[in-house]
Design an enzyme around this catalytic site. Structure first.
Site, PDB file in Angstrom:
ATOM      1  N   GLU A 169       0.800  -1.224   0.000  1.00  0.00           N
ATOM      2  CA  GLU A 169       0.000   0.000   0.000  1.00  0.00           C
ATOM      3  C   GLU A 169       0.837   1.280   0.000  1.00  0.00           C
ATOM      4  O   GLU A 169       0.673   2.154   0.860  1.00  0.00           O
ATOM      5  CB  GLU A 169      -0.994  -0.009   1.170  1.00  0.00           C
ATOM      6  CG  GLU A 169      -2.013  -1.131   1.022  1.00  0.00           C
ATOM      7  CD  GLU A 169      -3.253  -0.987   1.898  1.00  0.00           C
ATOM      8  OE1 GLU A 169      -3.283  -0.081   2.751  1.00  0.00           O
ATOM      9  OE2 GLU A 169      -4.190  -1.781   1.717  1.00  0.00           O
ATOM     10  N   GLU A 370      -5.338  -8.687  -0.072  1.00  0.00           N
ATOM     11  CA  GLU A 370      -6.162  -8.343   1.092  1.00  0.00           C
ATOM     12  C   GLU A 370      -7.595  -8.099   0.629  1.00  0.00           C
ATOM     13  O   GLU A 370      -7.814  -7.600  -0.481  1.00  0.00           O
ATOM     14  CB  GLU A 370      -5.679  -7.079   1.811  1.00  0.00           C
ATOM     15  CG  GLU A 370      -4.414  -7.263   2.612  1.00  0.00           C
ATOM     16  CD  GLU A 370      -4.009  -6.012   3.390  1.00  0.00           C
ATOM     17  OE1 GLU A 370      -4.896  -5.270   3.869  1.00  0.00           O
ATOM     18  OE2 GLU A 370      -2.788  -5.786   3.513  1.00  0.00           O
TER      19      GLU A 370
HETATM   20  C1  BGP Z   1      -4.752  -2.261   4.959  1.00  0.00           C
HETATM   21  C2  BGP Z   1      -3.407  -2.649   5.507  1.00  0.00           C
HETATM   22  C3  BGP Z   1      -3.386  -3.762   6.497  1.00  0.00           C
HETATM   23  C4  BGP Z   1      -4.637  -3.909   7.311  1.00  0.00           C
HETATM   24  C5  BGP Z   1      -5.918  -3.601   6.587  1.00  0.00           C
HETATM   25  C6  BGP Z   1      -7.118  -3.421   7.473  1.00  0.00           C
HETATM   26  O1  BGP Z   1      -4.764  -0.889   4.679  1.00  0.00           O
HETATM   27  O2  BGP Z   1      -2.545  -3.038   4.461  1.00  0.00           O
HETATM   28  O3  BGP Z   1      -2.205  -3.691   7.221  1.00  0.00           O
HETATM   29  O4  BGP Z   1      -4.536  -3.418   8.571  1.00  0.00           O
HETATM   30  O5  BGP Z   1      -5.839  -2.442   5.776  1.00  0.00           O
HETATM   31  O6  BGP Z   1      -7.079  -2.136   8.011  1.00  0.00           O
HETATM   32  P1  BGP Z   1      -7.346  -1.771   9.515  1.00  0.00           P
HETATM   33  O7  BGP Z   1      -6.387  -2.568  10.321  1.00  0.00           O
HETATM   34  O8  BGP Z   1      -7.103  -0.297   9.606  1.00  0.00           O
HETATM   35  O9  BGP Z   1      -8.753  -2.138   9.779  1.00  0.00           O
END
Ligand code: BGP
Length: 471
Positions: A169, A370
């Site tokens: 990201e 993801e």
């Molecule tokens: C993305 C990231 C992850 C993860 C996910 C969920 O942006 O790559 O590391 O955390 O989002 O986000 P959050 O943990 O803020 O709910």
């Protein structure tokens, strides 16, 4: 309708600092996620949510965790290497052997069960030692350090790791760096943010070049967060604004590594705003000389944009919300979409649209690294977690996969977030994503015992039927 290929990489995803814990064990140094001026993770504790010191303690439970992934039938596991386990301060001469041993063990454990390791080289956890010297803004320092780190990984693990992702990201680190990567970036920090953006691109290009030399059979790509941007209405000005938003949020983070150049609209944007980015001719030549093998991307939602208006009615939030750029576009709520309890819009059809758009622009293989639902789960007294809401979310996205493949998209894997419960980037352990429940809460570590959620059994069935039985 085309079928999902037999070798499709079904799995799930985590990142090192969110899952491992063991934050100062076996020579590990502090990353920006651990460290903060005046004390460790002070900012998180203030808000009453946990830090990353113990997380899911995967560092000590990795064998048990991998066995559970194997039980679900995983074909792949996407995880990141903690840079500060390999180079505790970021700029040592030699790597920390204990860090190398840990990832060797993890990779070997995965291969024991025929689980393909999908390795993210850098996921939000820059060594604090590098940050103290300017971090991603110190071009000379960071390029040397990142490339050296990559070379160590390729040499140590390249005989067993085939798929590498350069940076997780990058776009969210630039647009929401203050939330995710503890760095002062964002759209109001134009020159600085886009200099970091460019430095990261050079770093990734150098990593590609290094991989080709050290481990020529390896494959490498970026892992941005892609959210296709819809126009709010069919008004031409809104369509133009959405097109610009797509470029600024999504495409510029892939263009240079896939096409070898920056888009003219981006260059105009920099010029119009007086953003003075230091870019050399040698760097532009470098971009032309390398090419990624695939695009890994994280998909949670789409975004909706319109031409700027006087009314600013959209509330900008975290990484998965929209944002505004003066004179170019502003975000809008999509009235057709439901939201998660954390306010993220849910859009499975947008998942298909995003894949199509990537195919049109790049025509490269793609893999989902993801996708998932953050929710507050409850562990029942008999050790169950009835997370039907998560199953619903994932089912609706998986349901799109045959259509995506039928559209001609070379989609070769689906690795939702997250394999196991871990600590959210900024909302603690209570915001859970895993198929496996970890028994702890924000301030009580309890016994860290693992429990199979309902989604665990459901996903196992999905994988064993190669996506045919998703009921
Ligand atoms: C993305 C990231 C992850 C993860 C996910 C969920 O942006 O790559 O590391 O955390 O989002 O986000 P959050 O943990 O803020 O709910």
């Amino acid at each position: 309708m085309k079928k999902i290929p037999k070798d499709f990489l079904w799995g799930a995803s985590t990142s090192a600092y969110q899952v491992e814990g063991a934050w100062n064990i076996d020579g590990k140094g502090p990353s920006v996620q651990d460290a903060k001026a005046g004390g460790f993770i002070a900012d998180l504790n203030v808000k009453g949510i946990t830090d990353f010191k113990v997380a899911a303690d995967h560092y000590h439970h990795y064998k048990e965790d991998v066995a559970l992934m194997a039980e679900m039938g995983f074909k792949s596991y996407r995880f990141s290497i903690n840079w500060t386990r390999i180079f505790p301060n970021g700029n040592e001469q030699e790597p920390n052997q204990e860090g190398v041993i840990f990832y060797n063990n993890l990779i070997n454990e995965l291969l024991k069960y025929n689980i393909e390791p999908l390795v993210t080289i850098h996921h939000f956890d820059l060594p604090q030692g590098l940050e103290d010297l300017g971090g991603w803004n110190n071009k000379e320092l960071i390029l040397k350090a990142y490339v050296k780190y990559c070379e160590v990984l390729f040499k140590e693990f390249g005989d067993r790791v085939k798929y590498w992702q350069t940076i997780n990201e990058q776009n969210m680190m630039i647009l929401f760096g203050h939330i995710l990567a503890k760095q002062k970036t964002g759209i109001d920090e134009g020159t600085k943010s886009y200099q970091i953006f460019h430095n990261m691109n050079v770093a990734q290009a150098l990593a590609i070049r290094a991989l080709r030399k050290i481990s020529p059979n390896g494959k490498i790509g970026p892992a941005p967060n892609i959210a296709y941007v819809y126009p709010k209405t069919s008004k031409p000005e809104d369509i133009l604004a959405a097109d610009t938003a797509n470029l600024i949020r999504n495409w510029i983070y892939i263009d240079v590594l896939a096409k070898g150049k920056y888009d003219q609209i981006l260059l105009n944007y920099w010029q119009d705003n007086g953003y003075d980015i230091e870019i050399t001719e040698a760097e532009m030549e470098l971009f032309k000389s390398v090419k990624i093998d695939f695009i890994a991307f994280n998909y949670y939602s789409t975004m909706t944009a319109q031409a700027p208006t006087k009314e600013k009615d959209y509330k900008v939030g975290d990484q998965q919300m929209g944002f505004n750029i003066e004179n170019m576009f502003q975000s809008a709520t999509n009235e057709y979409l439901e939201k998660t309890e954390y306010g993220w819009e849910i859009d499975p059809v947008g998942f298909r649209m995003t894949c199509r758009a990537l195919k049109d622009r790049y025509d490269l293989p793609i893999i989902i690294t993801e996708n998932g639902l953050g929710a507050k789960d409850t562990l029942t007294s008999d050790g169950k977690v009835h997370d039907q809401y998560r199953i619903e979310y994932l089912r609706k996205h998986i349901e799109q996969i045959p259509s995506i493949i039928n559209d001609g998209v070379d989609l070769f894997g689906y690795n939702p977030w997250s394999a196991i419960d871990l600590v959210s980037t900024h909302q603690g352990i209570s915001k859970r994503y895993g198929f496996i429940y970890v028994n702890r809460d924000e301030d009580d570590l309890k016994d860290l015992k693992r429990y199979r959620k309902d989604s665990f059994y459901w996903y196992k069935k999905v994988i064993s039927s190669n996506g045919e039985d998703i009921k």
